[in-house]
Design a protein around this motif. Structure first.
Motif: not given
Length: 211
Positions: A18-41
């Motif tokens: 979860a990525v909180p808003p940057s300093d001085g900014q308002s609004g909801p948090a962001k979600i970031a991540g990987y849905a799939a990875v390459f070349n991995m069994r």
């Protein structure tokens, strides 16, 4: 029969956060991540095979209208590419996503807070593999499926219980490959992919004739 396949990525690989808003900014948090990875069994799927996603598999679907969902549930719509609240990119690691979550108590309590606490355990995506977009082979007694081209990316997002559910679409493709091996169709005159596609066509025609 549905051709949509769901795949999950465990917490140690998806880098979900979860990525909180940057300093001085308002609004909801962001979600970031990987849905799939390459070349991995993957883990063993359906008790029969493992899967590898090749770099470039998602190149033709990044501009599609993709949803960001929690647990693949359309009742928990977190974002959407067409509105700009979901952004998809690929890099050398895999398929990455970033979602501007709705600023609601439900999403904060069910999704954002568990991710921030480290309780949410993975990411997932739902796809449809393109015709001829995968290959099968056996390696050291293990059947390996490699996906080279995804035709449709339905959704991505965080999940509570990462797992690899059985996929009827993948199973039909695996059965066709096995039949090709048994019947010797994948001979020097036919590539493995051509043999599998021919068998899939025969299976579909047979199913239509039985209706």
């Amino acid at each position: 029969m549905s051709e949509i396949e769901k795949r999950m990525l465990p917490a140690q690989q998806c880098e979900l956060r979860a990525v909180p808003p940057s300093d001085g900014q308002s609004g909801p948090a962001k979600i970031a991540g990987y849905a799939a990875v390459f070349n991995m069994r993957s883990d063993l799927l359906g008790g029969y095979f493992v899967e590898i996603i090749a770099p470039g598999a998602f190149d033709e679907v990044l501009a599609q209208d993709v949803r960001g969902l929690f647990n693949h549930d359309p009742n928990y719509l977190l974002g959407r590419t067409i509105s700009g609240t979901l952004r998809l990119t690929t890099d050398e690691r895999g398929l990455a996503y970033e979602i501007d979550t709705p600023d609601t108590m439900t999403i904060r309590d069910l999704v954002v807070a568990p991710i921030a606490r480290g309780d949410m355990s993975g990411s997932s995506f739902a796809m449809r593999v393109a015709p001829g977009g995968d290959t099968w082979h056996e390696e050291d007694g293990v059947v390996v499926r490699t996906i080279y081209k995804v035709a449709e990316l339905r959704d991505v997002g965080p999940v509570s219980f990462p797992a690899y559910p059985d996929s009827s679409a993948a199973q039909r493709s695996l059965d066709a490959w096995k039949q090709a091996q048994q019947e010797g169709i994948a001979a020097h005159s036919l590539s493995e992919r051509e043999a599998r596609d021919r068998l899939l066509t025969m299976i579909e025609l047979k199913a239509l004739g039985a209706k």
